[in-house]
Design a protein around this motif. Structure first.
Motif, PDB file in Angstrom:
ATOM      1  N   SER A 135      -4.607  -0.136   3.960  1.00  0.00           N
ATOM      2  CA  SER A 135      -3.442  -0.935   4.351  1.00  0.00           C
ATOM      3  C   SER A 135      -3.686  -1.489   5.747  1.00  0.00           C
ATOM      4  N   VAL A 136      -2.828  -2.403   6.178  1.00  0.00           N
ATOM      5  CA  VAL A 136      -2.985  -3.008   7.506  1.00  0.00           C
ATOM      6  C   VAL A 136      -2.848  -1.947   8.593  1.00  0.00           C
ATOM      7  N   ASP A 137      -2.060  -0.905   8.321  1.00  0.00           N
ATOM      8  CA  ASP A 137      -1.861   0.158   9.308  1.00  0.00           C
ATOM      9  C   ASP A 137      -3.121   0.991   9.529  1.00  0.00           C
ATOM     10  N   ASP A 138      -4.082   0.892   8.602  1.00  0.00           N
ATOM     11  CA  ASP A 138      -5.329   1.647   8.733  1.00  0.00           C
ATOM     12  C   ASP A 138      -6.328   0.959   9.652  1.00  0.00           C
ATOM     13  N   LEU A 139      -6.042  -0.269  10.067  1.00  0.00           N
ATOM     14  CA  LEU A 139      -6.984  -1.061  10.855  1.00  0.00           C
ATOM     15  C   LEU A 139      -6.639  -1.008  12.340  1.00  0.00           C
ATOM     16  N   ASN A 140      -7.670  -0.873  13.171  1.00  0.00           N
ATOM     17  CA  ASN A 140      -7.477  -0.858  14.619  1.00  0.00           C
ATOM     18  C   ASN A 140      -7.794  -2.203  15.251  1.00  0.00           C
ATOM     19  N   LYS A 196      -2.090  -5.132  18.529  1.00  0.00           N
ATOM     20  CA  LYS A 196      -2.110  -4.520  17.199  1.00  0.00           C
ATOM     21  C   LYS A 196      -0.948  -4.985  16.327  1.00  0.00           C
ATOM     22  N   ASN A 197      -0.150  -5.898  16.857  1.00  0.00           N
ATOM     23  CA  ASN A 197       1.026  -6.361  16.117  1.00  0.00           C
ATOM     24  C   ASN A 197       1.137  -7.877  16.190  1.00  0.00           C
ATOM     25  N   PRO A 198       1.089  -8.568  15.058  1.00  0.00           N
ATOM     26  CA  PRO A 198       1.279 -10.022  15.100  1.00  0.00           C
ATOM     27  C   PRO A 198       2.666 -10.357  15.627  1.00  0.00           C
ATOM     28  N   LYS A 199       2.759 -11.452  16.375  1.00  0.00           N
ATOM     29  CA  LYS A 199       4.034 -11.833  16.985  1.00  0.00           C
ATOM     30  C   LYS A 199       5.111 -12.010  15.920  1.00  0.00           C
ATOM     31  N   TYR A 200       4.743 -12.640  14.803  1.00  0.00           N
ATOM     32  CA  TYR A 200       5.701 -12.851  13.715  1.00  0.00           C
ATOM     33  C   TYR A 200       5.128 -12.328  12.406  1.00  0.00           C
ATOM     34  N   ASN A 251     -11.018   5.390   8.294  1.00  0.00           N
ATOM     35  CA  ASN A 251      -9.640   5.838   8.112  1.00  0.00           C
ATOM     36  C   ASN A 251      -9.583   7.357   7.975  1.00  0.00           C
ATOM     37  N   LEU A 252     -10.502   7.905   7.196  1.00  0.00           N
ATOM     38  CA  LEU A 252     -10.536   9.363   7.016  1.00  0.00           C
ATOM     39  C   LEU A 252     -10.903  10.068   8.321  1.00  0.00           C
ATOM     40  N   GLU A 253     -11.820   9.471   9.082  1.00  0.00           N
ATOM     41  CA  GLU A 253     -12.201  10.061  10.371  1.00  0.00           C
ATOM     42  C   GLU A 253     -11.010  10.083  11.325  1.00  0.00           C
ATOM     43  N   LYS A 254     -10.215   9.006  11.288  1.00  0.00           N
ATOM     44  CA  LYS A 254      -9.017   8.954  12.136  1.00  0.00           C
ATOM     45  C   LYS A 254      -8.022  10.043  11.709  1.00  0.00           C
ATOM     46  N   GLN A 255      -7.841  10.190  10.379  1.00  0.00           N
ATOM     47  CA  GLN A 255      -6.938  11.239   9.881  1.00  0.00           C
ATOM     48  C   GLN A 255      -7.429  12.625  10.303  1.00  0.00           C
ATOM     49  N   LYS A 310       0.821  -1.204   0.000  1.00  0.00           N
ATOM     50  CA  LYS A 310       0.000   0.000   0.000  1.00  0.00           C
ATOM     51  C   LYS A 310       0.859   1.260   0.000  1.00  0.00           C
ATOM     52  N   ASN A 311       1.906   1.241   0.844  1.00  0.00           N
ATOM     53  CA  ASN A 311       2.811   2.391   0.956  1.00  0.00           C
ATOM     54  C   ASN A 311       4.242   1.917   0.744  1.00  0.00           C
TER      55      ASN A 311
END
Length: 611
Positions: free
Chosen positions: A486-491, A231-235, A557-561, A195-196
């Motif tokens: 992208s995955v970073d857009d998900l909470n 928010k972060n997978p172990k691997y 995502n836009l609301e978060k931005q 995505k980025n």
């Protein structure tokens, strides 16, 4: 270099190849007269019937009749093409090959070979850089402290080239662009976000280079060490790449292959750290499937060299499933299987730290045969004093009986079951003859409520629902999602986990429902797997519903931005600095643009829901 290897080059390699030395890398050979003898690597035997004739540049087995040149030998042992075998021998003998672009076809060079070599070079450079950052810089010190607390020595850290990927997501791309790599080349490397692309895929992680059989870095695994674990997978692991196929590779096989051949056994363990712990303790015939699901291709790597497979997977539900699946697969290949039951700690690394190498070696030496392991599992599942318990246990033991090659073994194991469950061999044999296929279970009855509880913890949020809606045997829906999100857009942690799995499937070129479900064979993922199955079976997920889900994610995502911009605007409103005023105007303009996009999205979603 493109085209075909010239016949003259092939002839030169054939004449100059030292077949005894090359075959001897795989088979212990003893000279008798002018020929050399050893046990055949292509079938199991106790007396040597495999011989190599150096004068004729030829090998032959009197047992299974395998025969051929040094090229045939490498093609069989390493699953190479003829061209790859010629190139491998040429490299060993220091011969420069010549290629042509046409004429008679003798050995066609892999058209992707040069590109594969370029990506291998990239991964070699990146893994070396990560290793330097881990061992020589302040930013990597916390990760270095972590693995040293896990008991790893400097020698082990260097051997496995462990590293640290910086927190700065843009550092790696800038570094590689300055070293003359093109943007388009890096985009397809698997090292950057789809995505980025300016952001590295691996950030702020302990890095494990994955090596091919030649010891070259071809992929990466990264372990999460700090931050929010929800928010972060172990691997995070590389998906399939032009130079790397996950299902064809075993972690640390490049280090283990010689010990595997010498000991005629192999340890299959859960992951990177377990495998490294075994090696540091001198048990250098340990490898790890990349993911707990063992594949036929991975078995083919070691099958010619081993008589015994030792399994060392975790004791949790996912690990036990992996153990049982590996038992059945290895037995179908006529391999003896034992299970390492670790009593001194939850994993090999813990035993290594708390008790030392001798204790871990003792646990390996005390591994139990697979039938004993399976029967003990069945005793946990089913009571021995009820007819129903006996019947269910027997039915679940049948797949193991089926996997055995020898009728004598089948009968002996059935007798062993009857002794444990105090039942008639004749009745058990009759049930086996009239059997139906029932899979072996890996979870004890006392864990059943825990499983349901784990499944119930997953609440289907709007984010998770949107990601679930794009799962199908066609990647088109997910492609639409990843174009905007992208995955970073998900909470939601489960939405993030599922997105990463879908991304791995997409990168591996095997995007399908079954591929997704296979990657959900993990502890704590049963609830997510259930939701995936329900979503796929749902008649209500249409293309329109998918579009609405994507719009909803874009809206969130836009609301978060917008919220983040508002905080920054408030911070700058009281500043008199000219540069802050200029920045403030830019932020206000961006917020207005986002608000317009939000209004448009809201109208689209409302219109969709009213139709």
């Amino acid at each position: 270099m493109t085209g075909f290897i010239k016949k003259e080059s092939i002839d030169e390699v054939t004449q100059r190849a030292d077949i005894v030395r090359i075959v001897g890398e795989y088979v212990p050979l003893v000279q008798k007269g002018k020929d050399w003898w050893g046990c055949c690597p292509f079938h199991h035997e106790k007396s040597a019937s495999f011989h190599v004739e150096p004068d004729k540049k030829f090998y032959y087995c009197f047992g299974c009749h395998a025969s051929g040149t040094v090229f045939n030998f490498l093609m069989e042992m390493e699953h190479m093409s003829f061209a790859e075998a010629v190139e491998t021998v040429a490299k060993k003998e220091g011969i420069q090959l010549e290629y042509s672009n046409g004429g008679e076809v003798y050995a066609k060079k892999d058209p992707k070979a040069d590109l594969k070599a370029e990506y291998i070079n990239l991964y070699e450079r990146v893994s070396t850089s990560f290793h330097y950052i881990l061992t020589q810089t302040e930013s990597g010190k916390f990760a270095l402290d972590y693995i040293k607390k896990r008991g790893l020595t400097d020698e082990t850290i260097k051997k496995f080239r462990l590293g640290y990927s910086p927190l700065d997501g843009k550092w790696l791309r800038n570094f590689l662009l300055k070293n003359n790599y093109t943007a388009s080349f890096l985009d397809e490397s698997g090292l950057f976000s789809r995505k980025n692309p300016e952001y590295a895929f691996f950030r702020d992680r302990l890095m494990f280079p994955i090596f091919n059989k030649a010891g070259e870095a071809v992929a990466m695994g990264g372990r999460f060490l700090r931050g929010d674990p929800d928010k972060n997978p172990k691997y995070l692991n590389s998906g399939d790449l032009i130079q790397y196929k996950k299902g064809d590779t075993l972690y640390a096989y490049n280090f283990a292959k010689q010990a595997v051949r010498e000991n005629k056994k192999i340890i299959l363990c859960e992951g990177y750290m377990d495998c490294i712990a075994y090696h540091q303790c001198g048990l250098t015939f340990a490898v790890a499937p990349l993911g707990t699901a063992l594949t036929e291709e991975q078995i083919a790597l070691f099958k010619p060299f081993v008589n015994e497979v030792l399994l060392s997977f975790d004791s949790d539900n996912a690990g036990q499933k992996a153990t049982i699946r590996a038992i059945l697969m290895c037995r179908k290949h006529d391999l003896t299987v034992k299970v390492i039951v670790l009593k001194g700690g939850k994993d090999p690394a813990e035993i290594m730290i708390n008790y030392g190498a001798d204790v871990l070696t003792g646990e390996v030496n005390n591994a139990i045969l697979d039938d004993e392991f399976l029967l003990s599992r069945l005793e946990e599942l089913y009571p021995k004093n009820t007819p129903e318990g006996k019947s269910k246990a027997l039915s679940e033991f049948f797949p193991y009986i089926d996997s055995l090659k020898s009728e004598v073994q089948k009968n002996a194991c059935l007798e062993q079951f009857c002794a444990v469950y105090d039942t008639s061999f004749e009745a058990a044999k009759k049930d086996y003859i009239n059997r139906s296929s029932i899979p072996l279970r890996s979870q004890s009855t006392q864990n059943e409520p825990e499983k349901a509880k784990s499944s119930g913890k997953i609440r289907q949020t709007a984010e998770l629902g949107a990601v679930l809606s794009v799962i199908s045997d066609n990647s088109e829906r997910f492609s639409k999602l990843r174009n905007d999100i992208s995955v970073d857009d998900l909470n939601d942690q489960w939405a993030r986990q599922l997105y990463i799995i879908l991304e791995e499937c997409m990168r591996s070129g095997s995007f399908s429902v079954s591929s997704v479900l296979n990657r959900l064979e993990g502890d704590g993922l049963d609830g997510l797997k259930e939701l995936v199955i329900k979503a796929v079976d749902s008649p209500f997920i249409s293309d329109a519903a998918v579009e609405d889900g994507i719009k909803l994610l874009k809206r969130h995502n836009l609301e978060k931005q917008c919220s983040n911009l508002l905080l920054e605007i408030k911070r700058l409103e009281g500043s008199a600095l000219p540069e802050d005023k200029e920045k403030l105007l830019e932020l206000v303009s961006r917020k207005a643009d986002i608000n317009r996009r939000l209004e448009s999205l809201k109208k689209g979603i409302d219109n969709g829901s009213n139709n």
